[in-house]
Design an enzyme around this catalytic site. Structure first.
Site, PDB file in Angstrom:
ATOM      1  N   TYR A 144       2.464  -3.342   6.411  1.00 45.96           N
ATOM      2  CA  TYR A 144       2.939  -2.364   5.432  1.00 45.96           C
ATOM      3  C   TYR A 144       2.957  -2.981   4.036  1.00 45.96           C
ATOM      4  O   TYR A 144       3.393  -4.126   3.854  1.00 45.96           O
ATOM      5  CB  TYR A 144       4.351  -1.900   5.803  1.00 45.96           C
ATOM      6  CG  TYR A 144       4.948  -0.913   4.824  1.00 45.96           C
ATOM      7  CD1 TYR A 144       4.727   0.446   4.971  1.00 45.96           C
ATOM      8  CD2 TYR A 144       5.729  -1.352   3.741  1.00 45.96           C
ATOM      9  CE1 TYR A 144       5.261   1.360   4.074  1.00 45.96           C
ATOM     10  CE2 TYR A 144       6.262  -0.447   2.845  1.00 45.96           C
ATOM     11  CZ  TYR A 144       6.030   0.906   3.007  1.00 45.96           C
ATOM     12  OH  TYR A 144       6.557   1.806   2.113  1.00 45.96           O
ATOM     13  N   GLU A 232       1.631   3.232  -1.918  1.00 47.80           N
ATOM     14  CA  GLU A 232       1.981   2.812  -0.574  1.00 47.80           C
ATOM     15  C   GLU A 232       0.730   2.744   0.294  1.00 47.80           C
ATOM     16  O   GLU A 232      -0.047   3.703   0.344  1.00 47.80           O
ATOM     17  CB  GLU A 232       2.988   3.803   0.030  1.00 47.80           C
ATOM     18  CG  GLU A 232       3.554   3.368   1.372  1.00 47.80           C
ATOM     19  CD  GLU A 232       4.508   4.407   1.970  1.00 47.80           C
ATOM     20  OE1 GLU A 232       4.120   5.585   2.071  1.00 47.80           O
ATOM     21  OE2 GLU A 232       5.640   4.043   2.333  1.00 47.80           O
TER      22      GLU A 232
END
Ligand code: GDP
Ligand code: MN
Length: 422
Positions: A144, A232
């Site tokens: 992530y 993101e």
């Protein structure tokens, strides 16, 4: 993860900094395929992909872009996350599929024009107008990565986690220690040491460390130069040939930068946004859609927040934040009232105006004119105070509309909650 959090933070911080802060939180959201193209311009590794909006175009798109691929990834394009674990209203499970190339056409037919519901869309879901066909990479390590703005350090912050993919929210809750946060000095920019810290937080298995550091620096450069509020990449992944690849792209931009990011803001897809917010933006109203049953029309961000709080105290929930501003025109008031009445969830409307610069008679005329254009199905509670209050009250009275008059804010909230429950 960030959208849900932002919603909560938005409501809080508004009470403190009012309208200024609210404008900070308005943002542009773009599709994954558009984000991937931007990243690619910055030299960031992204899977090869092509966005298609009609089943008829699929064959040709595959011939042109993927003449030799045996399998492809088919990704629904909606402006919300959680697609992988989402479900279509037609029953198809998952908004992201890996399939044999000859099955892409049939699968796309089940996605295009259909409604995809995910954790982030709400039960009404979002329509898929494009599918993004991507080369299938074999992802051996999903991590992530995100850059956002941090209030505590008053600057950008990079978030890395050695595990990523779907359900990052659950992971962050269960294993908070896995999350590495690296605040960046916005004046100095990102240093090699900063980028190295991020890469070590990702915990690469085989990808080249110094190349990964360069990728992180480029991601940060894109964030700063494009006036992002969020970038993101979940997952940022290692492939079986040891490359680090951005396998998803979620980018948000600061609306205040629209004047200098014309190319990016031209990407806005209003069909994916809350229609109430699109209408409000057109009328230049400060509006944020919420899920409650009491529509609010208030002047001043602070008063709007106080109104929402008092509704809550009386056991109700606001359907929106709406600050009609200090010098709204009658036309804007009409638009605001139309947005509130068009909202099916709204069971009562609370008008709370403290006339300072704003004049009570302007609000009253706006309400009366709006009521002529829309059929008013829900009770309206009105509390007016301040400049031209007598004229305002007279206009409402002479209109013959059935309104519930309130003495003060507390009384108004109580009456609105009661009216909404009937
Ligand atoms: P999201 O659920 O909306 O965040 O959609 P993603 O773009 O992240 O896709 C969901 C999941 O599909 C990812 O977490 C990956 O596990 C998987 N995925 C996406 N692209 C690829 C790919 O190229 N190869 C493989 N093997 N899996 C992929
Ligand atoms: Mn993702």
């Amino acid at each position: 993860m960030v959208r849900g959090l932002l919603g909560k933070i938005a409501a809080r911080s508004l009470s403190v900094a009012g309208k200024w802060r609210q404008q900070q939180l308005r943002r542009l959201n773009i599709h994954e395929y558009q984000g991937a193209e931007l990243m690619s311009k910055y030299g960031i590794n992204v899977p090869k992909g092509v966005a298609v909006s009609s089943v008829d175009d699929i064959k040709k798109a595959i011939q042109d872009a993927f003449p030799h691929d045996k399998e492809l990834v088919v990704k629904s394009q909606i402006l919300a996350g959680g697609r992988g674990l989402g479900t279509f209203q037609n029953g198809l499970k998952g908004g992201v599929h890996i399939v044999k190339t000859e099955e892409v056409e049939e699968l796309s037919g089940k996605m295009l024009g259909q409604i995809l519901v995910t954790k982030q869309t709400g039960p009404q879901g979002k329509v898929v107008s494009k599918v993004y066909l991507c080369e299938k990479l074999s992802l051996v390590n999903e991590m992530y990565f995100a850059i956002t703005l941090d209030r505590t350090t008053a600057g950008p912050i990079i978030i890395a986690c050695r595990k990523g993919g779907t359900s990052i929210e659950d992971l962050a809750e269960k294993f908070p220690d896995m999350i590495v946060k690296v605040p960046i000095d916005v004046f100095k920019g990102i240093t090699d040491a900063d980028a190295a810290k991020v890469v070590d937080g990702l915990s690469l298995k085989a990808a080249d460390r110094s190349e990964a550091i360069e990728q992180v620096k480029q991601l940060f450069k894109l964030f700063i130069e494009s006036d992002c509020t969020l970038l993101e990449v979940n997952p940022i992944a290692e492939t079986s040939d040891n490359r680090l690849v951005a396998a998803d792209a979620k980018l948000n931009f600061d609306d205040n930068a629209a004047f200098r990011q014309k190319d990016i803001f031209a990407l806005r897809d209003a069909t994916q946004e809350d229609p109430r917010e699109v209408a409000a933006a057109k009328a230049d109203l400060n509006y944020i859609g919420l899920d409650g049953e009491i529509g609010c029309m208030v002047n001043g961000a602070g008063l709007a927040m106080a109104t929402m709080d008092i509704i809550k105290l009386h056991g109700g929930t606001p359907a929106n934040f709406l600050d009609v501003g200090g010098n709204a025109s009658e036309g804007q008031v009409v638009e605001a009232f139309k947005i509130l009445t068009a909202d099916e969830k709204v069971k009562a409307i609370l008008v709370n105006i403290f006339g300072g610069i704003m004049k009570c008679d302007v609000i009253a005329s706006g309400i009366v004119n709006a009521a002529k254009e829309v059929s008013l199905q829900v009770p309206v509670v009105v509390r007016l105070e301040g400049t031209n209050v007598e004229q305002g009250k007279r206009i409402l009275k002479e209109s013959g509309m059935t309104l519930i008059a309130a003495e003060d804010l507390d009384d108004a909230a109580e009456k609105a909650v009661r009216a909404s429950a009937r």
